[in-house]
Design an enzyme around this catalytic site. Sequence first.
Site, PDB file in Angstrom:
ATOM      1  N   HIS A  53      -4.867  15.893 -24.328  1.00  0.00           N
ATOM      2  CA  HIS A  53      -4.668  14.473 -24.040  1.00  0.00           C
ATOM      3  C   HIS A  53      -5.883  13.604 -24.352  1.00  0.00           C
ATOM      4  O   HIS A  53      -5.725  12.405 -24.575  1.00  0.00           O
ATOM      5  CB  HIS A  53      -4.271  14.289 -22.571  1.00  0.00           C
ATOM      6  N   LYS A 108       3.666  22.716 -13.870  1.00  0.00           N
ATOM      7  CA  LYS A 108       3.085  21.490 -13.316  1.00  0.00           C
ATOM      8  C   LYS A 108       3.111  21.504 -11.800  1.00  0.00           C
ATOM      9  O   LYS A 108       2.137  21.105 -11.150  1.00  0.00           O
ATOM     10  CB  LYS A 108       3.805  20.258 -13.851  1.00  0.00           C
ATOM     11  N   ASN A 145      -4.180  18.056 -18.686  1.00  0.00           N
ATOM     12  CA  ASN A 145      -4.555  17.083 -19.717  1.00  0.00           C
ATOM     13  C   ASN A 145      -4.921  17.762 -21.036  1.00  0.00           C
ATOM     14  O   ASN A 145      -5.528  17.122 -21.904  1.00  0.00           O
ATOM     15  CB  ASN A 145      -5.744  16.238 -19.235  1.00  0.00           C
ATOM     16  N   ARG A 163       0.806  -1.223   0.000  1.00  0.00           N
ATOM     17  CA  ARG A 163       0.000   0.000   0.000  1.00  0.00           C
ATOM     18  C   ARG A 163       0.835   1.267   0.000  1.00  0.00           C
ATOM     19  O   ARG A 163       0.370   2.335   0.405  1.00  0.00           O
ATOM     20  CB  ARG A 163      -0.988   0.009   1.180  1.00  0.00           C
ATOM     21  N   HIS A 175      -4.637  10.653 -26.359  1.00  0.00           N
ATOM     22  CA  HIS A 175      -4.678   9.288 -25.854  1.00  0.00           C
ATOM     23  C   HIS A 175      -5.481   8.382 -26.776  1.00  0.00           C
ATOM     24  O   HIS A 175      -5.162   7.194 -26.931  1.00  0.00           O
ATOM     25  CB  HIS A 175      -5.280   9.255 -24.451  1.00  0.00           C
ATOM     26  N   GLU A 218       4.710  18.450 -24.484  1.00  0.00           N
ATOM     27  CA  GLU A 218       4.262  18.738 -23.126  1.00  0.00           C
ATOM     28  C   GLU A 218       4.743  20.119 -22.669  1.00  0.00           C
ATOM     29  O   GLU A 218       4.082  20.777 -21.857  1.00  0.00           O
ATOM     30  CB  GLU A 218       4.756  17.655 -22.166  1.00  0.00           C
ATOM     31  N   HIS A 270       3.982   9.493 -27.470  1.00  0.00           N
ATOM     32  CA  HIS A 270       2.970  10.208 -26.691  1.00  0.00           C
ATOM     33  C   HIS A 270       2.916  11.690 -27.081  1.00  0.00           C
ATOM     34  O   HIS A 270       1.826  12.246 -27.296  1.00  0.00           O
ATOM     35  CB  HIS A 270       3.290  10.072 -25.198  1.00  0.00           C
TER      36      HIS A 270
END
Length: 360
Positions: A245, A224, A242, A118, A249, A182, A261
């Site tokens: 994106h 960012k 995004n 976790r 995508h 980006e 990408h």
Amino acid sequence: MTQTHTISVGGAYDVVIGDGVWDRLVELIGDQAQRVLLVHPPTLPTYAESVRETLTAAGYDVVVAPVPDAERAKTAEVAAGLWQVLGQHGFTRTDAVVGLGGGATTDLAGFVAASWLRGVPVVQVPTTLLGMVDAAVGGKTGINTAEGKNLVGAFHPPVGVLADLSTLRTLPHADLVAGMAEVVKCGFIADPRILELIEADPTAALDVDGPVLRELVERAVQVKADVVSQDLRESSLREILNYGHTFGHAIEQVEQYSWRHGEAVAVGMVYVAELAHAAGLLPADDVVRHRRVLTSLGLPTSYAGGRWEDLLAAMRRDKKTRGSLLRFVALEGVGRPTRLEGPADALLQGAYAAISEHVS
């Protein structure tokens, strides 16, 4: 002394940018860890060996885990293989994972770290422009499924990000160019100075030894970091990251990840710019600016796949979709992001026609 630039992500961790910053890796891992899983693609054996030697000399038991290159690494099968390695070597919650490589590698390493016990510490060491300005920063981790990209994942901030700009010197030019998508995205959503620097000299923007690229990286990471620090779990503001994106995508999925990408995101930005213009949000001059800036860097701005129905189906599985309502990050102007919800089919198809018509 080597010039470095440190950007805090909401006070939770730092992104260190510069040449020779990997010497801080041991400091970030700390003295509680006994074991380190070093995840890297097979294309970086020299870098991986250098990091292994550094960590071994510091007294860590280093387990080196090569994974497939690019998006082929981001599968449940690869993640399960790494979980098996962690279990076999007895990794505990105080041990650590290091993600060395491009955005796909850091996405995978972060997801494995988030899901093992976790959550165990992860240090991200991006070696590509895409990884430095996007994937390794922000704590979003994930893997792909047959139904879409990054549909399985977790928010798991790293304990630090070390962006060594010297690694860009060995990056293939096509990957450097793709990573600039980006950077451009950050210019359109938040920092117009990024666009001005590229427009003034696109060649300098791609010079890995020059000051312009360094400034572009620093500015993109700052954008960012500012957004993520206000919205860690993408409940509202973070969605602006995004931009481009949703359609990007979809291209990646339809083309079975044969597109880089950044190339897909570049076309995705032009698509949503056309969509925003058709919806009465974005002036025509700003649509033209999208094409001009991206083209100057060698990025694509059109798509000739003839796969509209497949693309639409992929977009309907996008993480921003709510029920049957398609939602896009759009612009009302440079630096003025907004949301465009439920655009009419005619607008969606019209934007697709616009990016198809520009195919040379």
